[in-house]
Scaffold this active site. Sequence first.
Site, PDB file in Angstrom:
ATOM      1  N   SER A 220      39.701  39.252  14.871  1.00 54.28           N
ATOM      2  CA  SER A 220      40.324  38.898  13.820  1.00 54.28           C
ATOM      3  C   SER A 220      40.477  40.076  12.897  1.00 54.28           C
ATOM      4  O   SER A 220      39.637  41.128  12.913  1.00 54.28           O
ATOM      5  CB  SER A 220      39.478  37.917  12.861  1.00 54.28           C
TER       6      SER A 220
ATOM      7  N   TYR B 244      31.363  34.864  10.018  1.00 56.12           N
ATOM      8  CA  TYR B 244      32.507  34.869  10.947  1.00 56.12           C
ATOM      9  C   TYR B 244      33.235  36.370  11.137  1.00 56.12           C
ATOM     10  O   TYR B 244      33.328  37.214  12.149  1.00 56.12           O
ATOM     11  CB  TYR B 244      33.684  34.010  10.373  1.00 56.12           C
TER      12      TYR B 244
END
Length: 272
Positions: free
Chosen positions: A143, A166
Amino acid sequence: MTQRTTLITGVTQGMGHALALDLAPLGDTLLLHGRNAERLEAVAAEARAAGPGTTVRTYLADLSDLDQVRAMAARIRAAEPHLDGLIHNAVAGGGARPLVRELSGQGHELRFAVNHLAPYALTRALLPLLTASAPARVVNVASIGQEAIDFDDVMLERDYEGLRAYCRSKLAMIMATFELAGELAGTGVTVNALHPAHLMDTEGVRAYGLAPVTTTEEGVRPTARLLLDPELATVTGRYFDRFTETRAHEQAYDTGARERLMKLTRDLVGAA
């Protein structure tokens, strides 16, 4: 050219679902992973319909439990004659209750476990099959959301927040990508990471309360490119923002930080 065999994790929703259906018409062998048996078999049926010439097999495991990860790897090694591609797509996002700190089966912070420890453990367990099948490619779906790992609080026991967890786990995945690529240099197995698309329309994005801005199909193209593009056959140890090679978070290039992360990772997954 012989038939390719590709394993995709997390195919029961989001980009993994779209990716499975995109690769199905190629006439190769797809190994599809999910943690819900009913949803996994439904996606497998869709893939078979989309690619009648494609062989589809399913593997069930909850990646938040390293014992299940290792058991799945053992089943794959026993059943599959070769493995040309491994796409780590399964993900634990920020969560619907981002202030609630969740734990994995082994008691590790959930996002770190699912997004970093599980892909690392699965890749290591499948390395004999990957290297024997070389040329082979490992694609880590990371990401653009990355945050430096605090080695005094890797598991975020203080000031926990799901999106922060995350972002740290995805940076850990990228750092492991660079380390493994260096280790495997010359074996014919490449390892790369990418940010596939920004805020795709997935359950995880919506659960956290964010508004999707792209479709899952937009993430499929750059991911499939890392798996299939002949021009990338020897490219390894890179991070891509969609189609463009770019720099990850600065901590990813800190060799000391990478060494600390990999020692911790090996200790947690029980790897030598």
